[in-house]
Design a protein around this motif. Structure first.
Motif, PDB file in Angstrom:
ATOM      1  N   ILE A 158     -31.543  24.935 -29.064  1.00 57.70           N
ATOM      2  CA  ILE A 158     -32.295  26.105 -28.889  1.00 57.70           C
ATOM      3  C   ILE A 158     -33.209  26.507 -27.837  1.00 57.70           C
ATOM      4  O   ILE A 158     -33.190  27.175 -27.041  1.00 57.70           O
ATOM      5  N   PHE A 211     -30.867  34.812 -34.025  1.00 55.00           N
ATOM      6  CA  PHE A 211     -29.726  33.933 -34.746  1.00 55.00           C
ATOM      7  C   PHE A 211     -28.331  34.752 -34.774  1.00 55.00           C
ATOM      8  O   PHE A 211     -27.406  34.035 -34.775  1.00 55.00           O
ATOM      9  N   SER A 212     -28.583  36.235 -34.323  1.00 55.64           N
ATOM     10  CA  SER A 212     -27.041  36.557 -34.359  1.00 55.64           C
ATOM     11  C   SER A 212     -27.038  37.280 -32.901  1.00 55.64           C
ATOM     12  O   SER A 212     -26.981  38.765 -32.892  1.00 55.64           O
ATOM     13  N   TRP A 232     -24.587  40.301 -31.964  1.00 51.38           N
ATOM     14  CA  TRP A 232     -25.202  41.672 -32.264  1.00 51.38           C
ATOM     15  C   TRP A 232     -25.953  42.122 -31.177  1.00 51.38           C
ATOM     16  O   TRP A 232     -26.196  43.037 -30.419  1.00 51.38           O
ATOM     17  N   MET A 260     -38.448  31.209 -31.946  1.00 53.53           N
ATOM     18  CA  MET A 260     -37.244  30.612 -32.451  1.00 53.53           C
ATOM     19  C   MET A 260     -37.162  29.183 -32.107  1.00 53.53           C
ATOM     20  O   MET A 260     -36.806  28.225 -32.672  1.00 53.53           O
ATOM     21  N   LEU A 288     -38.204  26.158 -34.280  1.00 55.19           N
ATOM     22  CA  LEU A 288     -37.202  25.464 -35.032  1.00 55.19           C
ATOM     23  C   LEU A 288     -36.630  24.184 -34.516  1.00 55.19           C
ATOM     24  O   LEU A 288     -36.128  23.500 -35.267  1.00 55.19           O
ATOM     25  N   PHE A 290     -36.794  28.865 -41.195  1.00 51.64           N
ATOM     26  CA  PHE A 290     -35.534  29.575 -40.939  1.00 51.64           C
ATOM     27  C   PHE A 290     -35.777  31.088 -41.768  1.00 51.64           C
ATOM     28  O   PHE A 290     -35.260  32.012 -41.221  1.00 51.64           O
ATOM     29  N   ASN A 291     -35.837  30.857 -43.294  1.00 49.27           N
ATOM     30  CA  ASN A 291     -35.926  32.141 -43.981  1.00 49.27           C
ATOM     31  C   ASN A 291     -36.847  33.233 -43.215  1.00 49.27           C
ATOM     32  O   ASN A 291     -36.777  34.385 -43.424  1.00 49.27           O
ATOM     33  N   TRP A 307     -35.641  34.530 -40.066  1.00 53.91           N
ATOM     34  CA  TRP A 307     -34.515  35.358 -40.338  1.00 53.91           C
ATOM     35  C   TRP A 307     -34.671  36.772 -40.948  1.00 53.91           C
ATOM     36  O   TRP A 307     -34.459  37.795 -40.590  1.00 53.91           O
ATOM     37  N   SER A 330     -33.953  44.244 -36.908  1.00 55.08           N
ATOM     38  CA  SER A 330     -32.575  44.894 -36.515  1.00 55.08           C
ATOM     39  C   SER A 330     -32.559  46.347 -37.089  1.00 55.08           C
ATOM     40  O   SER A 330     -32.045  47.251 -36.695  1.00 55.08           O
TER      41      SER A 330
END
Lengths: 264, 287
Positions: B31, B67-68, B71, B250, B253, B263-264, B267, B274
């Motif tokens: 990361i 994380f994504s 997208w 991030m 992490l 993490f949760n 997220w 988003s």
């Protein structure tokens, strides 16, 4: 002619000793529903190949289906290690053939071209050339004399790849990273696509960055909405983080895993 | 956060960012390393070609890490970079990478495959992945080792995924990569010591050599009292890290506070953002 089948028929294509190749990478676009269908069956002693293995091979290992695994990586990307792969290896219960990414691509490419091997430089100087199961051989280039690695063809009996959409003839589109799925498909003796949806016709208009798979390579398609399970399937759905964390915590418990395989 | 007003993660990102050169791919496999490539593109190497977890969203503009990324980068990505093309780019040495290795040894050997015996490992890790390939696609291989301990900095790696200095390769047609820079939570190292051994380049603020030697599984040359301190991130770098490439945090992490709860939390925030973004664009479209 429709190539549509269901998961039971897909499982019927696999025999003990067969090599089954899985598409996707890590926790991206994994054929989870297909892997779970195999995991639920009475099949045993299958060989598996996964370029970047993730939960699909992990659950098959946990359900004691895998005799031998060909891979360049098995893990859950940023979430860390694959619990059953790890446990089985540390218990000495899983036979593996370890590749690098580039070596596995050459192995699939050789099979796709129906050649016995392809040369590479990858692996030279590393311990991949000296594992007890290594399929690689050092060779001298017949033209230049330089040292190279002969990478034998790897031709799965069956490839299973999860796609965004397919038509009944087997044309299909992947919108996300296609990893080495085209090479895997072209290397394999039979190909099953599991598709988020089956459409009447793959239209000529498509996302500029999508990957197209021709029906000429495809034997069967299975309609599998959410067939990627908790892995990410762009653009349909992101990965399911709580399901991934829960899997990692519990998946080495056989009762928990059997129940999970029933759900997927 | 230190008294100096920055966190260790921010120092690492800024230091790693200094190693990229233009006109090539810049890949960070951790990361912090991913963030370092984004920081380098933002401030130092505008033509750096970024690829993230998804090759389907390659060569994007500067964007906050998520994380994504498939997208998040969809709008700004230039191309889908197929793996076959990527490996041809590697053959042409257009890759620069920071690898997150589990073990690194005195001469720069690296291992992410197994700890212990390969046939029945004490710890099965992730497999050699791309390291044996990157050896033939980079001028140097840089390593980000998250935790500097005698188990991560070892005399000799348990399994050679990447070879270090002066491997005995025989007659090869292409010059392979040399081990480049290693960064850990204690310092920065390279392989320009005696006989190509690892040596200290700089120590992070507050770290002394005795501590580094204690946490290293082989003998390092003492750099003496004038050993440089790893440069602190500048105000501009901190601004880009905190407000542009990692506003959600991030990078935490890969700090000592990383837990499943973190993490949760990150997220949940990403999904909320988003959704807010999607609502805003729907609203804009309906206007």
């Amino acid at each position: 002619m429709s190539k549509r089948i269901d998961f039971d028929e897909m499982v019927g294509l696999v025999e003990p000793g067969h090599l089954v190749g899985f598409g996707g990478g890590g926790i991206q676009r994994k054929p989870m529903a297909a892997a779970a269908a195999i995991a639920r069956s009475n099949l045993q002693h299958i060989d598996a190949a996964s370029f970047l293995g993730g939960p699909e091979v992990d659950l098959l290992i946990g359900m004691k289906k895998v005799r031998r695994l060909h891979f360049a990586f098995v893990g859950f990307d940023m979430f860390g290690l694959a619990p059953n792969f790890r446990a089985a290896r540390q218990a000495g219960e899983l036979e593996i053939v370890e590749y690098s990414e580039g070596l596995m691509m050459s192995a699939f490419e050789a099979a796709a071209k129906r050649l016995p091997f392809l040369p590479s430089r990858f692996g030279l100087g590393t311990d991949l050339l000296s594992t007890p199961t290594t399929p690689f051989r050092e060779m001298k280039c017949p033209l230049s004399g330089e040292k190279l690695v002969a990478v034998p063809a790897l031709a799965p009996d069956l490839a299973i790849v999860h796609v965004n959409e397919a038509d009944e003839q087997g044309n299909a589109l992947i919108h996300s990273d296609s990893y080495v799925d085209l090479l895997l498909i072209q290397a394999s003796k039979k190909v099953v696509l599991t598709a988020e949806k089956i459409v009447e016709r793959i239209s000529g208009e498509r996302r500029a960055r999508s990957t197209f798979i021709s029906r000429l390579w495809v034997d069967h398609v299975v309609e599998a909405p959410s067939g990627g399970g908790f892995s990410a399937v762009f653009p349909q759905h992101r990965f399911n983080m709580s399901a991934i964390l829960e899997y990692q915590k519990n998946a080495t418990d056989p009762a928990w895993l059997a129940a999970k395989v029933g759900e997927l | 956060m230190t008294e100096a007003g920055f966190a260790l993660e921010e120092l690492l990102i800024a230091r790693m960012a200094k190693e990229y050169r233009g006109g090539r791919m810049g890949v960070g496999a951790t990361i912090l390393a991913d963030l370092s490539a984004r920081l380098a593109k933002a401030l130092y190497v505008p033509d750096l070609f970024l690829t993230t977890i998804s090759r389907a969203a390659a060569d994007p503009q500067i964007h906050a890490k998520t994380f994504s990324d498939e997208w998040a980068l969809d709008e700004s990505a230039t191309m889908a970079l197929g793996w076959e093309e990527m490996f041809r780019l590697i053959a042409h040495q257009k890759l620069q990478i920071w690898i997150g290795s589990v073990q690194i040894d005195r001469f720069g050997g690296s291992n992410i495959s197994v700890i212990g015996d390969w046939e029945r490992p004490r710890a099965q890790l992730i497999g050699a992945r791309g390291i044996p390939d990157d050896l033939w696609g980079c001028e140097t291989l840089n390593y980000h080792i998250r935790k500097h301990t005698p188990k991560s900095f070892v005399e000799k790696v348990d399994f050679v995924c990447g070879f270090g200095k002066s491997p005995d390769l025989g007659s090869v047609g292409v010059q392979p990569a040399a081990p480049g820079v290693v960064i850990s939570d204690l310092g920065v190292f390279d392989f320009n010591g005696a006989d190509g051994a690892m040596r200290v380049v700089s120590l992070h603020p507050g770290v002394d050599f005795a501590k580094v030697q204690e946490m290293t599984g082989f003998e390092l040359a003492d750099p003496g009292p004038d050993v440089p301190v790893t440069e602190a991130p500048t105000a501009e770098e901190l601004h880009i890290i905190r407000n542009v490439i990692d506003p959600s945090g991030m990078r935490r992490l890969e700090s000592n506070e990383a837990t499943p709860a973190l993490f949760n939390e990150l997220w949940a925030r990403e999904l909320q953002n988003s959704k807010a973004g999607a609502d805003a664009s729907r609203k804009a479209a309906s206007c």
